[in-house]
Design an enzyme around this catalytic site. Structure first.
Site, PDB file in Angstrom:
ATOM      1  CG  ASP A  73      -1.702   1.537   1.215  1.00 23.50           C
ATOM      2  OD1 ASP A  73      -2.025   1.540   0.062  1.00 23.50           O
ATOM      3  OD2 ASP A  73      -1.935   1.406   2.608  1.00 23.50           O
ATOM      4  CB  SER A  74       0.233   4.669  -0.214  1.00 27.96           C
ATOM      5  OG  SER A  74      -0.816   5.077   0.533  1.00 27.96           O
TER       6      SER A  74
ATOM      7  CE1 TYR B 168       2.265   4.610  -3.898  1.00 24.63           C
ATOM      8  CE2 TYR B 168       0.965   3.035  -4.402  1.00 24.63           C
ATOM      9  CZ  TYR B 168       1.924   3.036  -3.613  1.00 24.63           C
ATOM     10  OH  TYR B 168       3.449   2.993  -4.528  1.00 24.63           O
ATOM     11  N   GLY B 169      -3.238   8.102  -4.093  1.00 22.66           N
ATOM     12  CA  GLY B 169      -5.076   8.990  -4.975  1.00 22.66           C
ATOM     13  C   GLY B 169      -5.224   9.947  -4.826  1.00 22.66           C
TER      14      GLY B 169
ATOM     15  CB  CYS C 149      -2.905   0.148  -2.209  1.00 19.70           C
ATOM     16  SG  CYS C 149      -3.518   2.282  -2.618  1.00 19.70           S
ATOM     17  CG  ASN C 150     -10.131   0.450  -2.033  1.00 23.96           C
ATOM     18  OD1 ASN C 150     -10.846   0.004  -2.963  1.00 23.96           O
ATOM     19  ND2 ASN C 150      -9.030   0.446  -1.273  1.00 23.96           N
TER      20      ASN C 150
ATOM     21  CD  GLU D 239      -0.009   7.040   6.247  1.00 24.52           C
ATOM     22  OE1 GLU D 239       0.946   6.254   6.637  1.00 24.52           O
ATOM     23  OE2 GLU D 239      -1.088   5.928   6.030  1.00 24.52           O
TER      24      GLU D 239
ATOM     25  CB  CYS E 297      -9.509   4.272   1.301  1.00 24.50           C
ATOM     26  SG  CYS E 297      -7.529   5.065   1.909  1.00 24.50           S
ATOM     27  CB  THR E 298      -6.718  -0.091   2.785  1.00 23.21           C
ATOM     28  OG1 THR E 298      -5.494   0.737   1.889  1.00 23.21           O
ATOM     29  CG2 THR E 298      -7.192  -0.979   1.215  1.00 23.21           C
ATOM     30  CG  HIS E 299      -5.242   4.973   4.798  1.00 22.08           C
ATOM     31  ND1 HIS E 299      -4.255   4.686   3.496  1.00 22.08           N
ATOM     32  CD2 HIS E 299      -4.159   5.435   5.266  1.00 22.08           C
ATOM     33  CE1 HIS E 299      -2.874   5.054   3.596  1.00 22.08           C
ATOM     34  NE2 HIS E 299      -3.325   5.424   4.671  1.00 22.08           N
TER      35      HIS E 299
HETATM   36  N1  DGL Z   1      -4.407   2.802   1.167  1.00 27.84           N
HETATM   37  C1  DGL Z   1      -5.085   4.182  -0.106  1.00 27.84           C
HETATM   38  C2  DGL Z   1      -6.310   3.570  -1.084  1.00 27.84           C
HETATM   39  O1  DGL Z   1      -6.605   2.121  -0.635  1.00 27.84           O
HETATM   40  C3  DGL Z   1      -5.145   5.237  -0.389  1.00 27.84           C
HETATM   41  C4  DGL Z   1      -4.408   5.851   0.745  1.00 27.84           C
HETATM   42  C5  DGL Z   1      -3.605   6.982  -0.355  1.00 27.84           C
HETATM   43  O2  DGL Z   1      -3.937   7.844  -1.127  1.00 27.84           O
HETATM   44  O3  DGL Z   1      -2.324   6.382  -0.199  1.00 27.84           O
HETATM   45  O4  DGL Z   1      -6.653   4.090  -1.925  1.00 27.84           O
END
Ligand code: DGL
Length: 267
Positions: A10-11, A42-43, A73-74, A154, A186-188
């Protein structure tokens, strides 16, 4: 091959929610986790940028002999899954976090109105919508990009009033009116699931896909006869840029010996 590790990336800390669900369901599986904290979030990145980060991370996970690569990570699942799958070929099985969530929706929410919150990349990609349309179950999906949430989580603000206020602002958006379930795309976001549940006073099912992802990973391992019988599993965690919040979250999440290494993949 069976006792080879499962690579998860993931990011940042978001994919730990998936890694945790995997370690709970499959305690004999060893996990190698890579958090690309140097490129977080990443988003907000382009598809091409996420694709190139993902390929380089996959090379590392392949070098570490991972039997499975799970894109936790989505944003990367939406932007890079097809490319990564093609690139990795028969060297490992590649999985994403979107398909299991869509299957779950298809099973329980036929003809209903569902919400999705995620990063800009995930929402703009329209991948959830396309896959839900393919189910052909008259499910109406309403999507909202919530780009601040991953940053807040984060940075460790998820548990305070800043988090409450931002969640409230986003979820009050008209587009999410009358939904019967909300996908945490989003996995966060599972890290703030309590706040989201309390916004909806538990009247809307808030879908944290980490558990369905872990179940689908288990099924894959069974189908391919790849279940491990490791007695001692020591997970390894790598970050491309050291962050205190990552170290704290890994310790809290896994509550066990955590080896955290700064892996300078981009230097
Ligand atoms: N955890 C990432 C996801 O599932 C997103 C976080 C990010 O934007 O880096 O999309």
């Amino acid at each position: 091959m069976n006792n080879n590790p499962i690579g998860i990336f993931d990011s940042g800390i978001g994919g730990l929610t998936v890694a945790k669900a995997v370690s709970k369901l499959l305690p004999k599986e060893e996990i190698i986790y890579f958090g690309d904290t140097a490129h977080l979030p990443y988003g907000d990145k382009s598809t091409a940028a996420i694709q190139s980060y993902s390929i380089k991370i996959c090379n590392l996970l392949l070098e570490k002999s991972c039997k499975i690569i799970l894109i936790a990570c989505n944003s990367a699942s939406a932007a890079a899954f097809n490319l990564v799958k093609e690139y990795v070929g028969s060297k490992a099985i590649v999985l994403n976090v979107i398909d299991p969530a869509v299957e779950y929706i298809g099973e329980y929410y036929s003809q209903k109105k569902i919400g999705l919150i995620g990063t800009k990349r995930t929402v703009l990609s329209d991948v959830y919508n396309q896959k839900i349309v393919e189910l052909n179950k008259s499910i109406e999906l309403k999507s909202l990009a919530t780009p601040l949430l991953a940053h807040i989580i984060e940075e460790g603000f998820a548990t305070n009033r800043v988090g409450d206020e931002v969640v409230h602002q986003y979820l009050s958006d008209d587009i999410l009116d009358d939904i019967e379930a909300l996908i945490l795309g989003c996995t966060h976001y599972p890290l703030i699931k309590d706040k989201i549940d309390s916004f909806y006073a538990s009247q809307v099912e808030v879908i944290d896909s980490s558990e369905v992802v872990a179940i689908s990973l288990k099924e894959k391992l069974e189908t391919h006869n790849l279940l491990s019988d490791n007695k001692n599993t020591i997970h390894k965690f790598y970050v491309s840029d050291y962050t205190k919040s990552f170290e704290e979250s890994t310790k809290i999440f896994f509550g066990e010996k955590v080896i955290l290494k700064h892996y300078k993949l981009w230097e």
